[in-house]
Design an enzyme around this catalytic site. Sequence first.
Site, PDB file in Angstrom:
ATOM      1  N   HIS A 120      -4.034  -0.818   4.950  1.00 12.80           N
ATOM      2  CA  HIS A 120      -2.576  -0.806   5.098  1.00 12.80           C
ATOM      3  C   HIS A 120      -2.183   0.614   5.537  1.00 12.80           C
ATOM      4  CE1 HIS A 120       1.607  -0.657   3.539  1.00 12.80           C
ATOM      5  NE2 HIS A 120       1.588  -1.973   3.613  1.00 12.80           N
ATOM      6  N   ASP A 196      -7.321   1.142  -3.196  1.00 12.58           N
ATOM      7  CA  ASP A 196      -5.962   0.623  -3.035  1.00 12.58           C
ATOM      8  C   ASP A 196      -5.966  -0.793  -3.613  1.00 12.58           C
ATOM      9  OD1 ASP A 196      -3.735  -0.729  -2.190  1.00 12.58           O
ATOM     10  OD2 ASP A 196      -3.891  -0.159  -0.081  1.00 12.58           O
ATOM     11  N   GLN A 199      -3.193  -5.356  -3.467  1.00 12.02           N
ATOM     12  CA  GLN A 199      -3.329  -6.807  -3.305  1.00 12.02           C
ATOM     13  C   GLN A 199      -4.357  -7.415  -4.261  1.00 12.02           C
ATOM     14  OE1 GLN A 199      -1.323  -8.615  -1.623  1.00 12.02           O
ATOM     15  NE2 GLN A 199      -0.397  -7.182  -0.176  1.00 12.02           N
ATOM     16  N   LYS A 222       4.597  -6.456  -6.520  1.00 12.30           N
ATOM     17  CA  LYS A 222       3.719  -7.513  -6.000  1.00 12.30           C
ATOM     18  C   LYS A 222       3.087  -8.318  -7.129  1.00 12.30           C
ATOM     19  CE  LYS A 222       2.390  -4.777  -1.964  1.00 12.30           C
ATOM     20  NZ  LYS A 222       3.059  -5.373  -0.811  1.00 12.30           N
ATOM     21  N   CYS A 384       2.009  -3.988   8.474  1.00 12.66           N
ATOM     22  CA  CYS A 384       1.689  -2.582   8.173  1.00 12.66           C
ATOM     23  C   CYS A 384       0.189  -2.329   8.285  1.00 12.66           C
ATOM     24  CB  CYS A 384       2.187  -2.166   6.789  1.00 12.66           C
ATOM     25  SG  CYS A 384       3.959  -2.276   6.637  1.00 12.66           S
TER      26      CYS A 384
HETATM   27  N1  PMP Z   1      -1.774  -1.493   0.294  1.00  9.17           N
HETATM   28  C1  PMP Z   1      -1.799  -2.803   0.548  1.00  9.17           C
HETATM   29  C2  PMP Z   1      -3.121  -3.480   0.720  1.00  9.17           C
HETATM   30  C3  PMP Z   1      -0.606  -3.514   0.620  1.00  9.17           C
HETATM   31  O1  PMP Z   1      -0.626  -4.820   0.880  1.00  9.17           O
HETATM   32  C4  PMP Z   1       0.626  -2.838   0.429  1.00  9.17           C
HETATM   33  C5  PMP Z   1       1.945  -3.565   0.514  1.00  9.17           C
HETATM   34  N2  PMP Z   1       2.057  -4.450   1.575  1.00  9.17           N
HETATM   35  C6  PMP Z   1       0.589  -1.473   0.168  1.00  9.17           C
HETATM   36  C7  PMP Z   1      -0.630  -0.840   0.098  1.00  9.17           C
HETATM   37  C8  PMP Z   1       1.832  -0.677  -0.024  1.00  9.17           C
HETATM   38  O2  PMP Z   1       2.517  -1.118  -1.127  1.00  9.17           O
HETATM   39  P1  PMP Z   1       3.975  -0.555  -1.420  1.00  9.17           P
HETATM   40  O3  PMP Z   1       4.814  -0.906  -0.237  1.00  9.17           O
HETATM   41  O4  PMP Z   1       4.394  -1.279  -2.655  1.00  9.17           O
HETATM   42  O5  PMP Z   1       3.839   0.900  -1.607  1.00  9.17           O
END
Ligand code: PMP
Length: 429
Positions: A120, A196, A199, A222, A384
């Site tokens: 991401h 990270d 997910q 999430k 993203c």
């Molecule tokens: N890493 C991953 C794998 C994600 O899916 C996301 C959110 N789509 C993020 C990081 C970022 O999360 P946040 O927008 O809550 O900071």
Amino acid sequence: MVQWERIKQDFPIFLSERNRNLTYLDSAATSQKPKSVIDAVTDFYQNYCSNVHRGIYSLSETATDMYEKSRENISGFIGSPSSDEIVFLRNTTEALNLLSYTLGRNLSAGDEVLISIMEHHSNIVPWQFLEEKGIKVIYTDITKEGKLDMEDFRRKITPRTKIVSITHVSNLLGTINPVREIGKMAHDNGSIFIVDGAQSVPHMKVNVQDIGCDFFAFSGHKMLGPSGIGVLYGKREMLHQMHPFLGGGEMIRTVSTFGSTWNDVPLKFEAGTPNIEGSIGLSAAVDYLNRVGMDEIRDHERDLIQYTLKMEDEYDIENLVSYGPRDPNAKDGVYSFNIGEIPPMDMDSQLMNNGLIIGSSVHPHDVSSSLDETDVAVRSGHHCAMPLNHRLGVVATSRASYYVYNTRNDVDRLFEQLERIRKVYNHGR
Ligand code: PMP
């Protein structure tokens, strides 16, 4: 036995007149909130609202107690040895920026940060900030199936690799990465290992000690919790040695005109008034998830993805391509697809499961808005993860992502509607 059909009743959004027919398939972007979470946040505002770690009066002491109990609950949920290793932040993005800023201070030109092409943006851009210091960001490739290419990883991890930072689960492919194995290789190489977990924590049992990571980041919104609350787990010794990220109230021990000294971890990283109600809401979300059972949630989502792939075969929608592993054991509840292909950029990037598609396409944004006409909510865009889209040879995909409140009925509805959309667009050809 969890009654999956009944879980929706716990989520007020699905009971409102407006959303009675809603098929919500965008939990990878953000999840809905059960009543118990909404109630926990409201209860704080109605009965305990005050600042934490500051007031010497009972209301504030109670709020501090609630805040710290939430930290303990969340610590236990991810198997952290101690709640001191849990830093409350805004989200995964902030956690990864904190790490890039603080760990980046100890890196020098020529050092490398090894990530992957499936990250991401929040696990790419903060590391790219370090490139102005001459630090290189190296990207591990993926295999044709959409798994992390471990051969490539082995080739790219070198004595220059000071940090390895990898997503546990891809938000586009759904790929579950072998973080334990990666962590072992990172540590054998003397690298710091960051995961990270944005997910993964919402969807499967996670134990940071089992994984063996140095840092682990995730977001409350999430995992049924409120927005604006996220967590960075970090090994105590490492957090202790690190420079603070943001300066201000609460993160200091002393401040004088000659300089300042820092509070103990984790407060050293919690400058300013924190998201108190967010942490309390997140703790209520953890209670809810524990009641349902994390293994049960993983099994349920495995079933939904398996069923999705079966429906994909059965409906056999013209030109439909999907991305990521087809083995439900290697894939979380994320289904990214396209109807027809936005032309690939080059031959190497054709990693679609169904091969090269020639013929009519429906742009993912059209897929999403056509689904919305019948109250099916999916996300479309680059999710993203622009480098991954580029690698897959697409500009965008549509994505259905599942959670506790989804059932096979939702998958049926998705495919019925995709078939309808395919017909509508064929008509216009
Ligand atoms: N890493 C991953 C794998 C994600 O899916 C996301 C959110 N789509 C993020 C990081 C970022 O999360 P946040 O927008 O809550 O900071």
